[in-house]
Write an enzyme that holds these catalytic residues in place. Structure first.
Site, PDB file in Angstrom:
ATOM      1  CG  ASP A  64     -77.917  75.584 -10.663  1.00 34.94           C
ATOM      2  OD1 ASP A  64     -77.205  75.866  -9.208  1.00 34.94           O
ATOM      3  OD2 ASP A  64     -77.044  74.119 -10.517  1.00 34.94           O
ATOM      4  CB  THR A 109     -78.863  77.767 -16.830  1.00 35.66           C
ATOM      5  OG1 THR A 109     -78.505  79.181 -16.167  1.00 35.66           O
ATOM      6  CG2 THR A 109     -78.935  77.690 -17.728  1.00 35.66           C
ATOM      7  CG  ASP A 169     -76.729  71.903 -13.635  1.00 36.99           C
ATOM      8  OD1 ASP A 169     -76.227  72.414 -12.752  1.00 36.99           O
ATOM      9  OD2 ASP A 169     -77.063  72.787 -14.643  1.00 36.99           O
TER      10      ASP A 169
END
Length: 1181
Positions: free
Chosen positions: A463, A465, A785
Site C-alpha cells: 500500500d 498510505t 490495512d
C-alpha cells in the site's frame, strides 16, 4: 435521543421483579441475545420498553457510558462475567515427557537395555564358560564381569536424558507461543465511552453496560444492542454461514454479536453479554464440553465409532490452543489460509522439504541398521558354531542371548544416529527464535511458517498510505473561491459565506471519532487520532482559525439525519443535516475526479455559485488537480447540496440521485510525506531480487510521484503504471472474464496500480501467484490495512497487516502484523526469513556429515571387528550434541545484511545445494580416513593395547577412547565449519555475535573432557594423557584446515554432485491422490511416503510428529471464529450435526451425511496436523 443522566437512571429503575442490583439478570440477557430481527425488537419492547430502557436497567447512560469507577466495573464482572474465555490448559511437563517417551527408537532402546541389564546378572559356572566359545571367555577380572550391568543402565540413563531434553524443548516452545498469544491479546483494544470520555481499553476489560463505539473494520468483542447506527452493515458469516452483509438499524435489527465483522458504517452499542455468555462464547463452551465428554467415552466405546469423533476432538485441540474467539488477532488460523492454489495446501515449503528428507534418511538408516544386525549375528554364529565347531550348550544360552542383545543394541544405536530427529527441532527452534527476535523488529508473527516463506519472497505488493508514507496528512494546497492557493490561504481572503459552509461541512462530515489532540510533548506536532485524511481536513479548519469542536458540540452525532459512510465502491462520504426550516443539507467529500463529475455548480469568489460545465471540469483537472497530483499530493473535493423543504423528503436509498447535482466548495491537496527510511529499504529489496509494486487507491499522478520518490520507479526503466479501470480492461476478454495469459503480459512490468479497488489487488496477487511465465513460482507478500484487503491478504503467500492503521479484519486475515506500519520492517522480515532457511541448511550440513560418518563407522566397524568402535552410550551422547545442542547453536545465528545481497531461493530450490554436498562429502572423507586409521593402526601410532576383538565384558580400552574422543572433537570443529554454507572462507566471521553458539561449543567441550576423564565404564572410556588429548584436538582442528582446502575446489568442476532435499512438486502427486487431498488442509509428505512404503512404525521413529505438535497447533490457528468461518467445500460431506435441544447445555450429536447447504449453519472444515480431513461441524444457531 434523550440524555439520561445518572439520577434519571436510578429513579427509573425497576427492582420489584428482579434480583440483584441491576434491573435484569444474566439469564434474561442471554436469552435476549439468542433472538434476531423482529423477535428481538418485540422482546426488547416487552421487557425493557426500548433500548433506552435497557440502558436504564443496566445502570448506564447512552451518552456518557459507565462512570468507570473500579467498584462498579468489578461488580459488573462479578454479576455478568468477564470478557474472556478461559484458554485450554497447557500440557504439563510430565505429559510432554510421556509424549517424548512414545518415540519408537527410544522404546526399542529401552527394551534392549532392560533385557541386557537382566542378562548381565546371569553368569554360567566357570567350568562351562570355555564351552561357550572364544568371545565369552577371557575375563580376567571378577569385578569387570560384575560391571556388566553398567552398559544397560547407562543406555537407560541416556534415554532419560534425551527424553528430558526433548520435553524441556517442547515445554519452552509452548511457553513461548503462549507468551506470543497473550501479547497478541493485549494488542487488541476497543473504543468505549466511560464518564463521558471516549477511551480505548483492552478487549478483556469490556463489561456489560459499556457503551462501545463501533466502526468500519472492527471485529466485535462482545454481544450488544445497537443504540444508534450510520449505514451499518455486518458480516455475520462467522456465526451463520450467510455470506451476505446484514444491515443493522435501531428500528429493524439492533442485535450485534461477538465475533462478527463491521463491513461498513459506524454506530454505538450497549454491551449485553461478554465472555462465555456471548454467542461465540456459548458455542465455544459447547465445543469444549463436547470435547471432554468424548474423552470420557473414548475408553468405553468401540474404536471404530471413536475414530471419527476423536479426529474432531484433535482438530479442536489444534484449533483450540489458546483460542480466544473474542480476539481479533487470533482468528486467522491454518484453515483460514485454505487458498485455492495447490502449493498453498502443502505444509510450509521448508517443512515439506525437511519431512521428505528426514523420511528418506530414516529409511536409509533403517536399512543400514538392519544389515548391521544381520551381519553381526551371522558372523557370530559362523565363528562360534562352524569355525570353532562348538555344540549349543544349554548353560551358554543366556550368554549367547547377551551377544544377540548386544548386536541388537548396536543396530538400534546405528538407527538412532541415522535418524535426524534434530531436524524438526532445528526448524522449531529457529522459527521460535526468529519470531521472538522479530518482535523487536516490529514484526508480530501470527503464523510461524510465514516467517520462513518471507525468505523466499520475490514480490511485495505494498500500500502507499502509511506504509511507504508517514501517514501524517496535512493540507498544503487548496483551490477555493476560483483561486489556486499554493499554501493554506489566509481566512481573511475567503468570503465568510463560503468559509462558514466549508467549516460546517468539515466538522460534521468527518467521523466523530477522528480528532486533533494536543501534542504529547511540548513543541511536538498535534496528535492525529482516527482517519488521517479526515485529520488533515480538521487541521485545515484549524489553520483557517476556526474550531470544529464547537460545531460538533452543537450538532452531536445523534443529530445527523443520515450518513453515507466511506467505502471502496463509493469512494466518498456524505452526511445529511435537517435544517430548522424543514429542508435538508448534505455535505460530501471524496476523491476529486469522482466527486467533480457529480458537481454541476461551483462557488465563486463573491460567495455565489455558478454553473460548472464539463468543459470547466476538464479545465480544472488540467490546471489544478494534475499539477497537485504530480507533486505527490492527494486531492480531495469538498461539496454540498441543498434539498428544499418544498420538494418533500428525498428517497435516501436512491444513492445515484442523492449524490448528484452537487455544488463544489473547494479542492484540497493533501501531502503525506514519504518515510525517510523507505527509499533505502526499497533499494535493499531490489538488490535482493524482490520486486516492489505499489497498489493504491490514489490517483495515478500522485501514485507515480510517490513511487518515483521511493525509488519504485527508476528513471530510464521499462515499466508501466496503470489505473484500476485500464488494468481491468487489459486483463479481461470480450466476455469480461479474467484471462491468465493477459495478466501474464502485464504483471512483469507493472510497478504502480492506482485507483485500484480491493478486488483489483486480489486479482493482481492471484495473477502473479498463478503465473507460469517465469520458471520459478512467484512468492508474493502483500500489505493491507482495510477490511476489504482481507481476500488479498489471505490469497498472498504472506499477508502483512498494519498494526496501527489496520482494521481488526485485516489483522485477522494476515500472517504478520507490522506493529509500526513501516515498510522497512518488511525488509527485516525478509532478512529473518532467509536466515531461517540458512540456519536449517547450516544445521543440515553439520548433521548429515555426522550421520554419514557415524553410520559408516558403526557399520564397517561392526562387520570387521564384530563390535561397534562407538558404543551405544557414546553414540547417544554424539546424537545429543549433534541433534539437540547443534540445532540450538546453529539455528540461533543472527541475520546479517549479507543475506540481502543474493536472489531469493525460490520454492523448488533443494535444501542441500551442491556446495553443501561438497562440504558434507569432503568432511566425511577426512573424518572417515582419520577414524579408520586410528581404528586399525591407532594402537601402533600411540603405542597402546589394541581395543579390537575384546571379549563381552572387557574393560574399556585406551584405543577406543582415543577413537571416540577424536570423533567428537572433529564434530565440534566441524560445527564451526558448518556456519558458512555458500563456500565462504572465513568461518569465524561474526562468531562472537552469537553467544549461544560460543557457549554451546565451549560447554560441549567441557562435558567431553569430563566424560573421557571420569566417564569410566558407563561411557566405555579410559582417562587419556595430555599427549593423547593434544593429538585428538589436533586431528579435530584438522577439519577446519581441511575445510579451507574443500572451499578452494570450485563446485562447478564437480559435476557428479547431486542436490538433495527438494520439495514435492505438484506434478509428482498422482491425480487420484490430489482428488483425495481436495478437502485436506495440508499434504503431509511424510504421511504419503509412509502410505506407499507401509513402514507403519516409522511414524514414531522420526519424532517429527512430537516435535511439530506445538507448531501445528499454533499454525492450525488460534481462534474458533476462524474455524467456524470456513464454508463447506463440497456439496455433500459427512457432518456432525450439533443440535440444540431446548437449551444450550444439551448437545445431541448425530453423524449424518447431509448436503452442506443449510443456510443458518456455520460449517467448519477443521484441519489436523496428521493430514486427515475432519468431518464437517454444523451448529444451527
Amino acid at each position: 435521543m434523550a440524555n439520561n443522566s445518572y439520577s434519571g437512571v436510578k429513579n427509573s429503575m425497576v427492582e420489584a421483579n428482579h434480583d440483584g442490583e441491576f434491573g435484569c439478570t444474566l439469564k434474561e440477557l442471554r436469552s435476549l441475545m439468542e433472538l434476531r430481527g423482529a423477535e428481538a425488537l418485540s422482546k426488547i419492547g416487552e421487557s425493557f420498553d426500548d433500548s433506552q430502557g435497557l440502558c436504564q436497567r443496566l445502570k448506564t447512560s447512552p451518552i456518557d457510558g459507565l462512570s468507570g469507577q473500579p467498584a462498579d466495573i468489578e461488580k459488573r464482572k462479578t454479576v455478568f462475567g468477564e470478557n474472556l474465555i478461559p484458554p485450554k490448559k497447557p500440557k504439563t511437563f510430565l505429559q510432554l515427557v510421556w509424549e517424548a517417551l512414545q518415540d519408537v527408537t527410544l522404546i526399542i532402546l529401552e527394551v534392549a537395555a532392560i533385557v541386557s541389564l537382566g542378562l548381565s546378572f546371569y553368569r554360567p559356572p566357570d567350568a562351562e564358560r570355555e564351552h561357550c566359545g572364544r568371545a565369552a571367555g577371557g575375563v580376567e577380572d571378577e569385578t569387570e564381569s560384575e560391571a556388566g550391568w553398567i552398559e544397560g543402565a547407562a543406555i537407560l540413563l541416556s534415554v532419560i536424558c534425551v527424553v528430558l531434553v526433548t520435553a524441556f524443548n517442547d515445554w519452552s516452545k509452548e511457553k513461548q507461543f503462549r507468551g506470543l498469544q497473550s501479547r497478541i491479546e493485549q494488542e487488541q483494544k476497543f473504543t468505549v465511552v466511560r464518564g463521558g470520555q471516549v477511551i480505548q481499553i483492552p478487549v478483556a476489560e469490556i463489561v456489560v453496560g459499556d457503551i462501545a463505539q463501533i466502526k468500519y473494520g472492527d471485529l466485535l468483542p462482545a454481544d450488544g444492542v445497537l443504540l444508534q447506527g450510520n449505514d451499518l452493515k455486518i458480516d455475520e458469516s462467522s456465526l451463520t454461514g450467510e455470506s451476505d452483509h446484514v444491515k443493522k438499524t435501531h428500528e429493524k435489527d439492533p442485535m450485534l454479536l461477538s465475533g462478527t465483522h463491521v463491513m461498513e458504517g459506524s454506530g454505538k452499542m450497549v454491551v449485553t453479554a461478554v465472555g462465555v455468555n456471548s454467542q461465540t462464547g456459548i458455542i465455544f463452551t459447547l465445543l469444549g464440553s463436547a470435547e471432554e465428554d468424548e474423552e470420557d467415552e473414548e475408553e468405553k466405546k468401540k474404536e471404530k465409532e471413536e475414530k471419527k469423533k476423536q479426529r474432531k476432538t484433535k482438530a479442536q485441540d489444534g484449533a483450540a490452543m489458546e483460542m480466544q474467539p473474542l480476539n481479533s488477532d487470533e482468528g486467522a488460523d491454518g484453515e483460514e489460509k485454505k487458498k485455492s492454489n495447490q502449493s498453498k495446501k502443502e505444509k510450509s515449503v521448508l517443512q515439506g522439504k525437511l519431512t521428505k528428507l528426514a523420511v528418506q534418511i530414516g529409511k536409509a538408516g533403517l536399512v543400514m541398521s538392519a544389515i548391521t544386525v544381520i551381519i553381526l549375528v551371522v558372523l557370530f554364529v559362523v565363528d562360534t558354531f562352524w569355525i570353532q565347531n562348538l555344540p549349543w550348550v544349554k548353560d551358554c544360552t543366556p550368554i549367547y542371548i547377551q551377544f544377540f542383545v548386544k548386536f541388537f543394541i548396536i543396530g538400534v544405536t546405528v538407527l538412532v544416529v541415522a535418524v535426524p530427529e534434530g531436524l524438526p527441532l532445528a526448524v522449531t527452534i529457529s522459527l521460535a527464535y526468529s519470531v521472538k527476535k522479530m518482535m523487536k523488529d516490529n514484526n508480530l508473527v501470527r503464523h510461524l511458517d510465514a516467517c520462513e516463506t518471507m525468505g523466499n519472497a520475490t514480490a511485495i505488493c505494498s500500500d502507499k498510505t502509511g506504509t511507504l508514507t508517514m501517514n501524517r496528512m496535512t493540507v498544503v494546497q487548496a483551490y477555493l473561491a476560483e483561486k489556486h492557493y499554493r499554501k493554506v490561504p489566509d481566512p481573511e481572503n475567503i468570503p465568510s459565506s463560503i468559509l462558514d459552509i466549508l467549516i460546517l461541512g468539515i466538522a460534521v462530515n468527518c467521523a466523530y471519532t477522528t480528532k486533533i489532540m494536543p501534542p504529547e510533548k511540548e513543541g511536538g506536532l498535534p496528535r492525529q487520532v482516527g482517519n488521517k485524511t479526515e485529520c488533515a481536513l480538521l487541521g485545515f479548519s484549524k489553520d483557517l482559525k476556526r474550531d470544529y469542536q464547537a460545531i460538533r458540540n452543537e450538532i452531536p452525532e445523534e443529530k445527523l439525519y443520515k450518513v453515507y459512510t466511506f467505502n471502496s465502491v463509493r469512494k466518498s462520504m456524505s452526511s445529511v443535516l435537517k435544517m430548522a426550516d424543514g429542508s435538508y443539507r448534505m455535505f460530501s467529500k471524496g476523491a476529486s475526479e469522482i466527486l467533480l463529475k457529480k458537481c454541476y455548480k461551483i462557488q465563486t469568489a463573491n460567495g455565489e455559485s455558478k454553473v460548472f460545465r464539463p468543459r470547466d471540469r476538464d479545465d480544472m483537472v488540467k490546471k489544478v488537480i494534475e499539477p497537485m497530483a504530480s507533486e505527490g499530493l492527494r486531492t480531495i473535493c469538498l461539496a454540498y447540496r441543498d434539498f428544499p423543504a418544498s420538494e418533500g423528503e428525498p428517497d435516501w436509498d436512491n444513492e445515484n440521485d442523492i449524490l448528484s447535482g452537487l455544488t463544489c466548495l473547494c479542492v484540497v491537496g493533501i501531502e503525506d510525506p514519504v518515510r525517510p527510511e523507505v527509499p533505502d529499504a526499497i533499494k535493499k529489496c531490489q538488490r535482493a531480487g524482490i520486486t516492489v509494486r505499489m497498489v493504491t487507491g490514489d490517483n495515478i499522478n500522485t501514485a507515480r510521484a510517490i513511487a518515483t520518490k521511493c525509488g519504485i520507479l527508476l528513471p530510464g526503466d521499462d515499466f508501466i503504471c496503470l489505473e484500476g479501470k485500464e488494468f481491468n480492461r487489459r486483463i479481461r476478454n470480450e466476455k469480461g472474464e479474467i484471462e491468465q495469459e493477459r495478466i501474464d503480459k502485464i504483471w512483469p512490468k507493472l510497478r504502480v496500480l492506482a485507483r485500484s479497488s480491493p478486488t483489483d489487488k486480489h486479482t493482481l496477487v492471484k495473477g502473479i501467484i498463478d503465473s507460469t511465465v517465469l520458471e520459478q513460482r512467484q512468492v508474493v507478500a502483500v500489505t493491507g490495512d482495510g477490511t476489504n484487503d482481507g481476500p488479498a491478504l489471505k490469497k498472498a503467500d504472506v499477508g502483512f497487516a498494519m498494526g496501527i492503521a489496520g482494521t481488526d479484519v485485516a489483522k485477522e486475515a494476515s500472517d504478520i502484523i507490522l506493529t509500526d506500519d513501516n515498510f522497512s520492517s518488511i525488509v527485516k522480515a525478509v532478512m529473518w526469513g532467509r536466515n531461517v532457511y540458512d540456519s536449517i541448511s547450516k544445521f543440515l550440513q553439520f548433521q548429515l556429515t555426522v550421520n554419514v560418518v557415524a553410520v559408516i563407522v558403526a557399520f564397517t566397524g561392526a562387520c570387521i571387528t564384530q563390535d561397534s568402535p562407538l558404543k551405544a552410550v557414546q553414540m547417544l551422547w554424539v546424537n545429543l550434541i549433534m541433534d539437540t545442542f547443534a540445532s540450538l547453536a546453529l539455528a540461533t545465528e543472527p541475520p546479517t545484511e549479507a543475506l540481502l545481497l543474493r536472489k531469493p531461493y525460490g520454492r523448488n530450490k533443494p535444501l542441500i545445494s551442491r556446495t553443501m554436498m561438497k562440504n558434507i562429502l569432503g568432511q566425511g572423507v577426512y573424518q572417515l580416513v582419520i577414524i579408520f586409521t586410528l581404528l586399525f593402526a591407532g594402537e601402533k601410532i600411540f603405542d597402546i593395547d589394541s581395543g579390537r576383538n575384546t571379549p563381552l565384558h572387557a574393560p574399556p580400552s585406551e584405543h577406543y577412547t582415543v577413537v571416540f574422543n577424536t570423533f567428537v572433537l572433529m564434530q565440534l570443529f566441524n560445527e564451526i565449519n558448518a556456519r558458512k554454507i555458500h563456500g565462504e572462507r572465513n568461518v569465524f566471521e561474526g562468531i562472537f555475535n552469537n553467544l549461544i553458539f560460543c557457549s554451546i561449543v565451549f560447554g560441549t567441550f567441557i562435558i567431553q573432557i569430563v566424560i573421557v576423564q571420569f566417564g569410566g565404564k558407563p561411557f566405555s572410556c579410559v582417562a587419556l594423557t595430555i599427549d593423547q588429548w593434544l593429538w585428538c584436538t589436533f586431528l579435530g582442528f584438522g577439519s577446519l584446515l581441511w575445510g579451507q582446502v574443500i572451499s578452494s575446489i570450485p563446485t562447478s568442476r564437480l559435476k557428479f554432485l547431486k542436490t538433495a532435499g527438494h520439495g514435492t512438486q505438484k506434478e509428482e502427486i498422482p491425480d487420484e491422490e490430489l482428488d483425495e487431498l481436495d478437502d485436506m488442509e495440508e499434504i503431509d509428505h511424510a504421511e504419503r511416503e509412509l502410505r506407499r512404503g507401509q513402514i507403519l512404525w516409522f511414524r514414531g521413529l522420526n519424532r517429527i510428529q512430537t516435535q511439530m505438535d506445538v507448531v501445528s497447533a499454533f499454525q492450525s490457528g488460534t481462534s474458533f471464529q476462524g474455524a467456524l468461518r470456513r464454508q463447506a467445500s463440497n456439496s455433500s460431506q459427512q457432518q456432525h450435526d450439533v443440535t440444540n435441544v431446548s437449551s444450550p447445555s444439551h448437545v445431541a450429536f448425530s453423524t449424518t451425511t447431509t448436503t452442506a447447504t443449510a443456510a443458518n449453519s456455520a460449517s467448519a472444515t477443521v484441519g489436523y496436523p496428521g493430514g486427515e480431513c475432519i468431518p464437517q461441524l454444523h451448529l444451527p444457531l
